[in-house]
Design an enzyme around this catalytic site. Structure first.
Site, PDB file in Angstrom:
ATOM      1  N   HIS A  94      -4.157   1.140   7.771  1.00  0.00           N
ATOM      2  CA  HIS A  94      -2.812   1.737   7.871  1.00  0.00           C
ATOM      3  C   HIS A  94      -2.717   2.962   6.948  1.00  0.00           C
ATOM      4  O   HIS A  94      -2.176   4.003   7.336  1.00  0.00           O
ATOM      5  CB  HIS A  94      -1.793   0.640   7.501  1.00  0.00           C
ATOM      6  CG  HIS A  94      -0.364   1.052   7.386  1.00  0.00           C
ATOM      7  ND1 HIS A  94       0.632   0.536   8.197  1.00  0.00           N
ATOM      8  CD2 HIS A  94       0.270   1.891   6.528  1.00  0.00           C
ATOM      9  CE1 HIS A  94       1.802   1.057   7.840  1.00  0.00           C
ATOM     10  NE2 HIS A  94       1.614   1.884   6.831  1.00  0.00           N
ATOM     11  N   GLU A  95      -3.266   2.841   5.731  1.00  0.00           N
ATOM     12  CA  GLU A  95      -3.174   3.952   4.758  1.00  0.00           C
ATOM     13  C   GLU A  95      -4.053   5.130   5.166  1.00  0.00           C
ATOM     14  O   GLU A  95      -3.651   6.292   5.021  1.00  0.00           O
ATOM     15  CB  GLU A  95      -3.547   3.478   3.351  1.00  0.00           C
ATOM     16  CG  GLU A  95      -2.717   2.324   2.799  1.00  0.00           C
ATOM     17  CD  GLU A  95      -1.228   2.493   2.933  1.00  0.00           C
ATOM     18  OE1 GLU A  95      -0.739   3.635   3.060  1.00  0.00           O
ATOM     19  OE2 GLU A  95      -0.513   1.467   2.939  1.00  0.00           O
ATOM     20  N   CYS A 133       6.272  -0.209   7.412  1.00  0.00           N
ATOM     21  CA  CYS A 133       5.898   1.003   6.688  1.00  0.00           C
ATOM     22  C   CYS A 133       7.086   1.451   5.849  1.00  0.00           C
ATOM     23  O   CYS A 133       8.205   1.491   6.348  1.00  0.00           O
ATOM     24  CB  CYS A 133       5.510   2.108   7.675  1.00  0.00           C
ATOM     25  SG  CYS A 133       4.981   3.635   6.883  1.00  0.00           S
ATOM     26  N   LEU A 134       6.817   1.800   4.589  1.00  0.00           N
ATOM     27  CA  LEU A 134       7.899   2.226   3.703  1.00  0.00           C
ATOM     28  C   LEU A 134       8.537   3.529   4.195  1.00  0.00           C
ATOM     29  O   LEU A 134       9.672   3.830   3.817  1.00  0.00           O
ATOM     30  CB  LEU A 134       7.377   2.399   2.271  1.00  0.00           C
ATOM     31  CG  LEU A 134       6.891   1.097   1.605  1.00  0.00           C
ATOM     32  CD1 LEU A 134       6.241   1.400   0.264  1.00  0.00           C
ATOM     33  CD2 LEU A 134       8.042   0.101   1.436  1.00  0.00           C
ATOM     34  N   HIS A 168      -2.359   7.174   7.581  1.00  0.00           N
ATOM     35  CA  HIS A 168      -1.396   8.102   6.951  1.00  0.00           C
ATOM     36  C   HIS A 168      -2.103   9.387   6.516  1.00  0.00           C
ATOM     37  O   HIS A 168      -1.551  10.483   6.671  1.00  0.00           O
ATOM     38  CB  HIS A 168      -0.766   7.472   5.703  1.00  0.00           C
ATOM     39  CG  HIS A 168       0.445   6.627   5.949  1.00  0.00           C
ATOM     40  ND1 HIS A 168       1.580   7.096   6.566  1.00  0.00           N
ATOM     41  CD2 HIS A 168       0.725   5.335   5.619  1.00  0.00           C
ATOM     42  CE1 HIS A 168       2.497   6.136   6.611  1.00  0.00           C
ATOM     43  NE2 HIS A 168       1.997   5.046   6.044  1.00  0.00           N
ATOM     44  N   GLY A 188       0.843  -1.191   0.000  1.00  0.00           N
ATOM     45  CA  GLY A 188       0.000   0.000   0.000  1.00  0.00           C
ATOM     46  C   GLY A 188       0.876   1.237   0.000  1.00  0.00           C
ATOM     47  O   GLY A 188       2.073   1.154   0.309  1.00  0.00           O
ATOM     48  N   GLN A 242       3.302   9.832   1.358  1.00  0.00           N
ATOM     49  CA  GLN A 242       4.595   9.126   1.385  1.00  0.00           C
ATOM     50  C   GLN A 242       5.467   9.469   0.177  1.00  0.00           C
ATOM     51  O   GLN A 242       6.657   9.162   0.168  1.00  0.00           O
ATOM     52  CB  GLN A 242       4.383   7.611   1.474  1.00  0.00           C
ATOM     53  CG  GLN A 242       3.757   7.192   2.803  1.00  0.00           C
ATOM     54  CD  GLN A 242       3.596   5.697   2.884  1.00  0.00           C
ATOM     55  OE1 GLN A 242       2.611   5.138   2.381  1.00  0.00           O
ATOM     56  NE2 GLN A 242       4.562   5.020   3.482  1.00  0.00           N
TER      57      GLN A 242
HETATM   58  O1  GNR Z   1       4.213  -2.568   2.369  1.00  0.00           O
HETATM   59  C1  GNR Z   1       3.584  -2.458   3.421  1.00  0.00           C
HETATM   60  N1  GNR Z   1       3.285  -3.574   4.111  1.00  0.00           N
HETATM   61  C2  GNR Z   1       2.413  -3.590   5.178  1.00  0.00           C
HETATM   62  C3  GNR Z   1       2.400  -4.721   5.990  1.00  0.00           C
HETATM   63  C4  GNR Z   1       1.551  -4.789   7.058  1.00  0.00           C
HETATM   64  C5  GNR Z   1       0.707  -3.743   7.329  1.00  0.00           C
HETATM   65  C6  GNR Z   1       0.722  -2.607   6.560  1.00  0.00           C
HETATM   66  C7  GNR Z   1       1.561  -2.526   5.483  1.00  0.00           C
HETATM   67  S1  GNR Z   1       1.554  -1.115   4.485  1.00  0.00           S
HETATM   68  C8  GNR Z   1       3.221  -1.133   3.937  1.00  0.00           C
HETATM   69  C9  GNR Z   1       3.464  -0.023   2.923  1.00  0.00           C
HETATM   70  C10 GNR Z   1       3.231   1.332   3.575  1.00  0.00           C
HETATM   71  O2  GNR Z   1       4.011   1.850   4.319  1.00  0.00           O
HETATM   72  N2  GNR Z   1       2.076   1.898   3.350  1.00  0.00           N
HETATM   73  O3  GNR Z   1       1.773   3.062   3.915  1.00  0.00           O
HETATM   74 NI    NI Z   2       2.946   3.139   5.769  1.00  0.00          NI
END
Ligand code: GNR
Ligand code: NI
Length: 172
Positions: A136-137, A94-95, A140, A46, A51
Site C-alpha cells: 500500500h505504501e 487510508c489516512l 503511494h 503505515g 501523505q
Molecule cells: O493505517 C492504515 N491501515 C491500513 C490497513 C490496511 C491496509 C493498509 C493500511 S495503511 C493505513 C495508513 C495509510 O494510509 N498509509 O498509507
Molecule cells: Ni494510505
C-alpha cells in the site's frame, strides 16, 4: 517532533511519483521522526512521505498488534524484489481517504529492499499485515491509491464524495 497535517483526497499531490532519496541527511531524519509521530497519532499502521506533503520515497510503518511491543520501521527508497504467487484479501483503509474501506487483493508475501537512515541496504521478507501495508505504501510512492485496485464504480463514487466535501470546505 511535530504532527504534520495529512494530505487528503482529491489533493493532486497524491498522484505524484515521489523522488528517490539521493542521500539521507538531517532533514530526512527530522521528516521520519515527524512521520512516526503523525502515524501513531492518527493512528495508522503505515505512512508515506507524500501523505504529509513531501514527495520523496520514504515510508514509516509499524505492523505490531494491539498491546504487543512497538515495531517502528523506516524505509528509504523501498522496492519489492519478489512477491508470492499466493494472494491475500485485506480490507484496507487510508489516512488520506478517511473513513472509507475496501477489500484489496495483493500477494501474501513480499521481499523488500530498502535503505535505513545510515544508508545501509537491508532486505526483509514481509507477510501478514506488514506485507499488505508495505505494498500500500509503495503504491503511494508511485502516485497510486488503494481505491485504484477497486472497481471503477466504487473508485469514482468515493472520489466524487471527497471532491464534494473539499468544495464545501473550500467554499466556506
Ligand atoms: O493505517 C492504515 N491501515 C491500513 C490497513 C490496511 C491496509 C493498509 C493500511 S495503511 C493505513 C495508513 C495509510 O494510509 N498509509 O498509507
Ligand atoms: Ni494510505
Amino acid at each position: 517532533m511535530t504532527i504534520r497535517p495529512l494530505v487528503i483526497l482529491p489533493d493532486p499531490l497524491l498522484r505524484i511519483v515521489s523522488d528517490v532519496v539521493a542521500n539521507a541527511d538531517g532533514a530526512t531524519k527530522a521528516l521520519i521522526d515527524d512521520m512516526f509521530e503523525t502515524m501513531y497519532d492518527a493512528p495508522g499502521v503505515g505512512l508515506a512521505a507524500v501523505q504529509v506533503g513531501v514527495t520523496t520515497r520514504i515510508v514509516t510503518m509499524d505492523a505490531s498488534r494491539g498491546d504487543d511491543e512497538k515495531q517502528p520501521l523506516a524505509l528509504i527508497n523501498p522496492e519489492i524484489i519478489w512477491s508470492s504467487d499466493a494472494l491475500n484479501e485485506y480490507e484496507e483503509g487510508c489516512l488520506s481517504i478517511p473513513e472509507f474501506y475496501g477489500v484489496v487483493t495483493r500477494p501474501t508475501k513480499v521481499g523488500v529492499r530498502f535503505l535505513d537512515l545510515d544508508g545501509k541496504v537491508l532486505e526483509r521478507e514481509m507477510d501478514g499485515l506488514a506485507a499488505t501495508v508495505i505494498q500500500h505504501e509503495i503504491d503511494h510512492l508511485n502516485g497510486k491509491l488503494f481505491i485504484d485496485h477497486l472497481s471503477r464504480l466504487k473508485r469514482e463514487r468515493v472520489i466524487k464524495k471527497f471532491q464534494k466535501q473539499a468544495r464545501r470546505e473550500g467554499g466556506e
